[in-house]
Design an enzyme around this catalytic site. Structure first.
Site, PDB file in Angstrom:
ATOM      1  N   THR A 143       0.471  -1.066  -0.198  1.00  0.00           N
ATOM      2  CA  THR A 143       0.063   0.174  -0.259  1.00  0.00           C
ATOM      3  C   THR A 143       1.008   1.024   0.175  1.00  0.00           C
ATOM      4  O   THR A 143       1.865   1.432   0.863  1.00  0.00           O
ATOM      5  CB  THR A 143      -0.905   0.031   0.729  1.00  0.00           C
ATOM      6  OG1 THR A 143      -2.130  -1.487   1.535  1.00  0.00           O
ATOM      7  CG2 THR A 143      -2.076   1.171   1.304  1.00  0.00           C
ATOM      8  N   VAL A 145      -8.170   3.101  -4.613  1.00  0.00           N
ATOM      9  CA  VAL A 145      -9.414   2.331  -4.131  1.00  0.00           C
ATOM     10  C   VAL A 145      -9.079   1.621  -2.612  1.00  0.00           C
ATOM     11  O   VAL A 145      -9.895   1.471  -1.460  1.00  0.00           O
ATOM     12  CB  VAL A 145      -9.648   1.516  -4.993  1.00  0.00           C
ATOM     13  CG1 VAL A 145     -11.315   0.207  -4.825  1.00  0.00           C
ATOM     14  CG2 VAL A 145     -10.590   1.465  -6.043  1.00  0.00           C
ATOM     15  N   LYS A 146      -7.512   1.532  -2.772  1.00  0.00           N
ATOM     16  CA  LYS A 146      -7.596   0.146  -1.462  1.00  0.00           C
ATOM     17  C   LYS A 146      -6.994   0.937  -0.510  1.00  0.00           C
ATOM     18  O   LYS A 146      -7.206   0.985   0.616  1.00  0.00           O
ATOM     19  CB  LYS A 146      -5.954   0.097  -1.692  1.00  0.00           C
ATOM     20  CG  LYS A 146      -4.932  -0.678  -0.598  1.00  0.00           C
ATOM     21  CD  LYS A 146      -6.270  -1.747   0.140  1.00  0.00           C
ATOM     22  CE  LYS A 146      -5.807  -2.483   1.965  1.00  0.00           C
ATOM     23  NZ  LYS A 146      -4.170  -2.560   1.337  1.00  0.00           N
ATOM     24  N   ILE A 147      -6.712   2.199  -0.429  1.00  0.00           N
ATOM     25  CA  ILE A 147      -6.827   3.284   0.706  1.00  0.00           C
ATOM     26  C   ILE A 147      -7.708   3.901   1.510  1.00  0.00           C
ATOM     27  O   ILE A 147      -7.913   4.562   2.092  1.00  0.00           O
ATOM     28  CB  ILE A 147      -5.396   4.949  -0.042  1.00  0.00           C
ATOM     29  CG1 ILE A 147      -3.482   4.080  -0.587  1.00  0.00           C
ATOM     30  CG2 ILE A 147      -5.488   5.842   0.620  1.00  0.00           C
ATOM     31  CD1 ILE A 147      -3.425   5.640  -1.181  1.00  0.00           C
ATOM     32  N   VAL A 184      -3.141  -5.876  -2.097  1.00  0.00           N
ATOM     33  CA  VAL A 184      -3.578  -6.402  -1.078  1.00  0.00           C
ATOM     34  C   VAL A 184      -5.108  -6.216   0.492  1.00  0.00           C
ATOM     35  O   VAL A 184      -4.241  -5.388   0.892  1.00  0.00           O
ATOM     36  CB  VAL A 184      -3.127  -7.230  -1.123  1.00  0.00           C
ATOM     37  CG1 VAL A 184      -2.692  -8.006  -2.149  1.00  0.00           C
ATOM     38  CG2 VAL A 184      -1.987  -7.707   0.441  1.00  0.00           C
TER      39      VAL A 184
END
Length: 307
Positions: free
Chosen positions: A99, A173-175, A124
């Site tokens: 990340t 999107v992950k953050i 992930v």
């Protein structure tokens, strides 16, 4: 048929080791692993992972996966004297499962592109247990063509793989996924504290939430499995890592002109937890900072819970 003949993997920590193991067991290609700690390399050796340094991976591998603790460490690996930018070769693909900040990801991708190397983001989500089981969720930022090339490799450790857009989109999107989770758990912790001080058993309020519109993944996992029993192990996703991810979200919010007051509220609680010396504990420990019912007594450090 894939053009990849050998896979490299750098960073064999909490998530990297099981991801690399799944790759080695399922991808059908030789896998070279690299980490400063020899212990995970020793555990991976029986699964066919060969220990190597960064220069060897850059020389011999067509595709290289990264699983590192922060975007700053990814930058250091890329830009060091003998880092990936100095040792990579045209045609390689680098897949960053870490990340990292969105702007860092896009800058690195542009720098690698100048060397005819493709750098994409594939952060992930989910837990170490999911990494072990090969059931992670992966958010990819890449062109559709590169996505299709790497998807079979990612599928060895993930059962949900989403192409989010161009490079950097996976990180966005992950953050933001993490930001929403942090805010939701903070709301649960605040509700628990208010309920307890109003004479309602925390077990009653959190379990009743599952029957109504406040139900969520965060409630059933972080609320019922960590906040309610007070289990905040050290070998899980700690406050220090959570705050790092939240700071990436706040950085992105500032760059896009969104005030993100909810996220800034969470950061205050993370800061308070760090001041209490809880930086290594599973991050929902902020619930005990929000409602300090024990008057500052040490929190439960049970170690059996996964993030």
């Amino acid at each position: 048929m894939s053009r990849f003949t050998r896979v490299g993997f750098i960073g064999l920590g909490v998530m990297g080791e099981p991801i690399c193991r799944n790759l080695a067991q399922k991808c059908g290609l030789p896998v070279l692993g690299c980490d400063m700690n020899p212990e995970p390399l020793a555990r991976l050796a029986p699964h066919g992972v060969q220990a190597a340094d960064v220069a060897t991976l850059a020389r011999e591998c067509d595709v290289i996966f990264l699983s590192l603790p922060s975007g700053e460490i990814v930058e250091k690996l890329a830009r060091g004297d003998q880092g990936l930018l100095a040792t990579c070769r045209p045609g390689q693909v680098i897949v960053d499962t870490s990340t990292s900040p969105v702007d860092t990801t896009r800058k690195l991708s542009a720098e690698f592109a100048e060397r005819q190397v493709t750098f994409i983001d594939a952060p992930v989500a989910r837990t170490r247990a999911a990494a072990e089981a090969g059931t992670l969720s992966v958010m990819v930022g890449a062109t559709p063509e590169v996505f299709e090339e790497v998807r079979p490799l990612i599928a060895t450790f993930a059962n949900e793989i989403t192409l989010c857009g161009g490079v950097g989109s996976g990180q966005v999107v992950k953050i933001l996924n993490n930001m929403v989770l942090f805010e939701t758990v903070t709301a649960l912790a605040e509700a628990r504290g208010i309920a307890r001080r109003s004479g309602v058993d925390p077990k009653v309020i959190l379990e009743t939430f599952t029957l109504g519109s406040a139900d969520s993944f965060a409630l059933r996992n972080h609320g019922l499995k960590a906040i309610l029993p007070g289990e905040f192990p050290e070998k899980a996703f700690p406050v220090s890592y959570a705050r790092k991810d939240l700071n990436y979200a706040l950085r992105l919010a500032e760059q896009t002109g969104i005030p993100a007051h909810g996220a800034r509220n969470v950061d205050l609680w993370f800061e308070a937890a760090l001041a209490r010396g809880l930086g290594d504990r599973y991050w929902p420990v902020i619930s005990r900072v929000i409602d300090d019912e024990d008057g500052g007594a040490p929190v439960n450090a049970a170690s059996g819970h996964q993030p």
